[in-house]
Design a protein around this motif. Structure first.
Motif, PDB file in Angstrom:
ATOM      1  N   ILE A  26     -10.539   1.402  -2.500  1.00 34.10           N
ATOM      2  CA  ILE A  26     -10.442   0.128  -3.216  1.00 34.10           C
ATOM      3  C   ILE A  26     -10.578   0.348  -4.723  1.00 34.10           C
ATOM      4  O   ILE A  26      -9.857  -0.254  -5.522  1.00 34.10           O
ATOM      5  CB  ILE A  26     -11.514  -0.843  -2.702  1.00 34.10           C
ATOM      6  N   ARG A  27     -11.503   1.224  -5.107  1.00 40.77           N
ATOM      7  CA  ARG A  27     -11.701   1.496  -6.537  1.00 40.77           C
ATOM      8  C   ARG A  27     -10.429   2.063  -7.161  1.00 40.77           C
ATOM      9  O   ARG A  27     -10.035   1.673  -8.276  1.00 40.77           O
ATOM     10  CB  ARG A  27     -12.865   2.474  -6.714  1.00 40.77           C
ATOM     11  N   LYS A  28      -9.756   2.944  -6.436  1.00 42.40           N
ATOM     12  CA  LYS A  28      -8.502   3.519  -6.944  1.00 42.40           C
ATOM     13  C   LYS A  28      -7.425   2.443  -7.035  1.00 42.40           C
ATOM     14  O   LYS A  28      -6.687   2.365  -8.027  1.00 42.40           O
ATOM     15  CB  LYS A  28      -8.048   4.646  -6.019  1.00 42.40           C
ATOM     16  N   ALA A  29      -7.342   1.591  -6.000  1.00 43.35           N
ATOM     17  CA  ALA A  29      -6.310   0.552  -5.981  1.00 43.35           C
ATOM     18  C   ALA A  29      -6.511  -0.453  -7.101  1.00 43.35           C
ATOM     19  O   ALA A  29      -5.539  -0.936  -7.699  1.00 43.35           O
ATOM     20  CB  ALA A  29      -6.322  -0.164  -4.629  1.00 43.35           C
ATOM     21  N   ILE A  30      -7.763  -0.774  -7.401  1.00 43.58           N
ATOM     22  CA  ILE A  30      -8.064  -1.747  -8.452  1.00 43.58           C
ATOM     23  C   ILE A  30      -7.571  -1.251  -9.810  1.00 43.58           C
ATOM     24  O   ILE A  30      -7.068  -2.030 -10.626  1.00 43.58           O
ATOM     25  CB  ILE A  30      -9.580  -2.042  -8.479  1.00 43.58           C
ATOM     26  N   GLN A  31      -7.696   0.047 -10.036  1.00 45.46           N
ATOM     27  CA  GLN A  31      -7.257   0.590 -11.323  1.00 45.46           C
ATOM     28  C   GLN A  31      -5.737   0.670 -11.431  1.00 45.46           C
ATOM     29  O   GLN A  31      -5.180   0.702 -12.516  1.00 45.46           O
ATOM     30  CB  GLN A  31      -7.860   1.992 -11.524  1.00 45.46           C
ATOM     31  N   GLU A  32      -5.062   0.683 -10.267  1.00 44.98           N
ATOM     32  CA  GLU A  32      -3.604   0.791 -10.275  1.00 44.98           C
ATOM     33  C   GLU A  32      -2.915  -0.559 -10.133  1.00 44.98           C
ATOM     34  O   GLU A  32      -1.731  -0.680 -10.428  1.00 44.98           O
ATOM     35  CB  GLU A  32      -3.151   1.718  -9.133  1.00 44.98           C
ATOM     36  N   ASN A  33      -3.645  -1.573  -9.669  1.00 45.62           N
ATOM     37  CA  ASN A  33      -3.060  -2.893  -9.428  1.00 45.62           C
ATOM     38  C   ASN A  33      -3.456  -3.846 -10.560  1.00 45.62           C
ATOM     39  O   ASN A  33      -4.646  -4.115 -10.757  1.00 45.62           O
ATOM     40  CB  ASN A  33      -3.549  -3.435  -8.073  1.00 45.62           C
ATOM     41  N   GLU A  34      -2.468  -4.367 -11.263  1.00 43.11           N
ATOM     42  CA  GLU A  34      -2.728  -5.222 -12.420  1.00 43.11           C
ATOM     43  C   GLU A  34      -3.498  -6.494 -12.053  1.00 43.11           C
ATOM     44  O   GLU A  34      -4.222  -7.051 -12.867  1.00 43.11           O
ATOM     45  CB  GLU A  34      -1.407  -5.614 -13.097  1.00 43.11           C
ATOM     46  N   GLU A  86       3.375 -22.753  -4.024  1.00 46.11           N
ATOM     47  CA  GLU A  86       2.105 -22.335  -3.435  1.00 46.11           C
ATOM     48  C   GLU A  86       1.842 -20.871  -3.774  1.00 46.11           C
ATOM     49  O   GLU A  86       2.749 -20.047  -3.826  1.00 46.11           O
ATOM     50  CB  GLU A  86       2.125 -22.518  -1.919  1.00 46.11           C
ATOM     51  N   LEU A  87       0.567 -20.553  -3.982  1.00 47.46           N
ATOM     52  CA  LEU A  87       0.191 -19.160  -4.225  1.00 47.46           C
ATOM     53  C   LEU A  87      -0.254 -18.538  -2.909  1.00 47.46           C
ATOM     54  O   LEU A  87      -1.057 -19.119  -2.173  1.00 47.46           O
ATOM     55  CB  LEU A  87      -0.941 -19.064  -5.261  1.00 47.46           C
ATOM     56  N   LYS A  88       0.288 -17.382  -2.601  1.00 44.09           N
ATOM     57  CA  LYS A  88      -0.040 -16.713  -1.351  1.00 44.09           C
ATOM     58  C   LYS A  88      -1.074 -15.613  -1.575  1.00 44.09           C
ATOM     59  O   LYS A  88      -1.114 -14.987  -2.633  1.00 44.09           O
ATOM     60  CB  LYS A  88       1.232 -16.127  -0.727  1.00 44.09           C
ATOM     61  N   GLU A  89      -1.859 -15.392  -0.554  1.00 45.95           N
ATOM     62  CA  GLU A  89      -2.930 -14.394  -0.627  1.00 45.95           C
ATOM     63  C   GLU A  89      -2.353 -12.993  -0.718  1.00 45.95           C
ATOM     64  O   GLU A  89      -1.461 -12.615   0.040  1.00 45.95           O
ATOM     65  CB  GLU A  89      -3.812 -14.519   0.620  1.00 45.95           C
ATOM     66  N   ASP A  90      -2.857 -12.221  -1.649  1.00 49.10           N
ATOM     67  CA  ASP A  90      -2.453 -10.822  -1.788  1.00 49.10           C
ATOM     68  C   ASP A  90      -3.362  -9.977  -0.887  1.00 49.10           C
ATOM     69  O   ASP A  90      -4.587  -9.994  -1.032  1.00 49.10           O
ATOM     70  CB  ASP A  90      -2.586 -10.360  -3.243  1.00 49.10           C
ATOM     71  N   ASP A  91      -2.778  -9.236   0.057  1.00 52.47           N
ATOM     72  CA  ASP A  91      -3.583  -8.502   1.046  1.00 52.47           C
ATOM     73  C   ASP A  91      -3.652  -7.002   0.767  1.00 52.47           C
ATOM     74  O   ASP A  91      -3.944  -6.214   1.669  1.00 52.47           O
ATOM     75  CB  ASP A  91      -3.034  -8.735   2.449  1.00 52.47           C
ATOM     76  N   ALA A  92      -3.407  -6.602  -0.485  1.00 51.76           N
ATOM     77  CA  ALA A  92      -3.361  -5.168  -0.818  1.00 51.76           C
ATOM     78  C   ALA A  92      -4.670  -4.456  -0.471  1.00 51.76           C
ATOM     79  O   ALA A  92      -4.666  -3.389   0.158  1.00 51.76           O
ATOM     80  CB  ALA A  92      -3.043  -4.988  -2.300  1.00 51.76           C
TER      81      ALA A  92
END
Length: 381
Positions: free
Chosen positions: A93-101, A302-308
């Motif tokens: 998750i920590r890696k994904a957070i840094q790569e996902n804007e 509508e805004l949809k949930e991001d499930d990354a």
């Protein structure tokens, strides 16, 4: 088998008792006779007894034995599994957070160590019951995984997005609305912070609807040279919002013109019909009888949930389930009790083929039962 042997020994003792009774009668007869009284009384002594039993195996059953030692090993194994899994999920998750804007506002320190410990405890609580489950281990693991899947969302920050806007989580627990560029990266930020995702989604829907229907008005624009951002006050209906954008993105273009172009692009994206790709493009043939969904011409406000982050966590968990099953199986297999049901009834055995029969042979010495050798003892007469 113990019942069979016990029965044999009982029958031997009973036979010896009858033999002793017969010897007593003979002794009385010999004592009364003038000549026989000089002869020893007949008696029987058995030193060794060989027994042969034919049998057939009816069933074999193995069951794990839940000893205190095996339970301690299972508990320790699941605790280690939970700790390692939580650590791997946190790193993913920590890696994904840094790569996902959409999640960068959470910062480089998220998730914290306390988060990892809480997740580890939750995994442990969800899977500890597997060690006490009877029956299909794979089914028990699957059930526990599904139960954990219902708890997992409580640990994950979630961003919501449409074609033009996103509600993103902050490390403070609040939400912020951002406008998205064509490539999905944040373009501008709504200055207001929202205390809940529900509150953020309400304003996001209002803005999305206004953008798609082109009923959004830019009232004022200005530059903040200290913060190096361009600000715009926008109005829709009776509501106003302050938005800001990095001045480097605006460049030499007039801020108002830049914001107008941005909203126009977002309106186009929202009103673009959803295209259904043909089956030959994806390589998947639709099931016969399945109707093809029509292309939608309605704007997606509508805004949809991001499930990354959820996908990352579940992928790591699924990968590690094989290690969990192997470890538990290994411990349980080392502590098993085997029960064999045998058939010894002669009538049933006669109906079986010779290759299905087995034979057990064993010997009993005089010390194994109450019949004792007494050649060295003098006759009671």
């Amino acid at each position: 088998m113990n019942q069979i042997i016990a029965s044999l020994l009982s029958d031997i003792n009973e036979a010896k008792s009858k033999a002793d009774e017969s010897s007593r009668n003979l002794a009385q007869l010999y004592a009364a006779d003038e000549i026989l009284r000089y002869f020893p009384v007949p008696k029987i002594g058995i030193q060794n007894l060989e027994v042969e039993i034919k049998y057939a195996i009816e069933s074999v059953e193995e069951k794990p034995v839940q000893s205190s030692q095996s339970q301690q090993r299972l508990t320790a194994f699941i605790q280690t599994f939970s700790n390692d899994t939580a650590k791997e999920i946190r790193a993913g998750i920590r890696k994904a957070i840094q790569e996902n804007e959409l999640y960068k506002s959470l910062g480089t320190a998220y998730p914290p160590e306390a988060w990892e410990k809480s997740l580890s405890q939750s995994i442990e609580d969800g899977f500890m019951g597997i060690s006490r489950a009877s029956g299909d281990l794979q089914k028990a693991i699957k059930t526990s995984f599904e139960s954990f899947g219902k708890v997992l969302p409580q640990f994950l920050p979630v961003a919501y997005k449409s074609e033009s806007l996103a509600a993103i989580p902050k490390v403070s627990g609040e939400y912020q609305l951002v406008g998205l560029a064509k490539d999905g990266t944040p373009e501008f930020t709504v200055s207001k912070l929202y205390t809940s995702e529900k509150e953020a989604l309400i304003d996001a829907k209002i803005l999305n609807t206004s953008i798609s229907t082109k009923k959004l008005e830019i009232v004022e624009t200005r530059k903040d040279t200290v913060a190096k951002v361009d600000l715009a006050r926008i109005k829709t209906g009776n509501q106003e919002f302050m938005i800001e954008m990095d001045s480097q993105k605006v460049g030499a273009v007039q801020p108002k013109a830049f914001f107008e172009r941005s909203f126009s692009e977002k309106s186009t994206a929202l009103n673009t019909p959803i295209r259904i790709a043909p089956s030959w493009l994806s390589g998947r043939i639709p099931t016969v009888g399945t109707p093809t969904p029509p292309s939608s011409s309605q704007p997606s406000v509508e805004l949809k949930e991001d499930d990354a982050l959820k996908v990352i966590s579940e992928t790591i968990m699924k990968k590690r389930l094989a290690d969990l099953e192997f470890g538990i199986s290994k411990i349980l297999n080392e502590n098993k009790a085997t029960t064999i049901q045998v058939m010894v009834e002669s009538e049933k055995l006669k109906q079986l083929k010779p290759e299905n029969l087995a034979t057990i042979k064993f010997s009993l010495s005089a010390q194994d039962f109450t019949m004792m050798a007494d050649e060295s003892k003098k006759s009671i007469l």
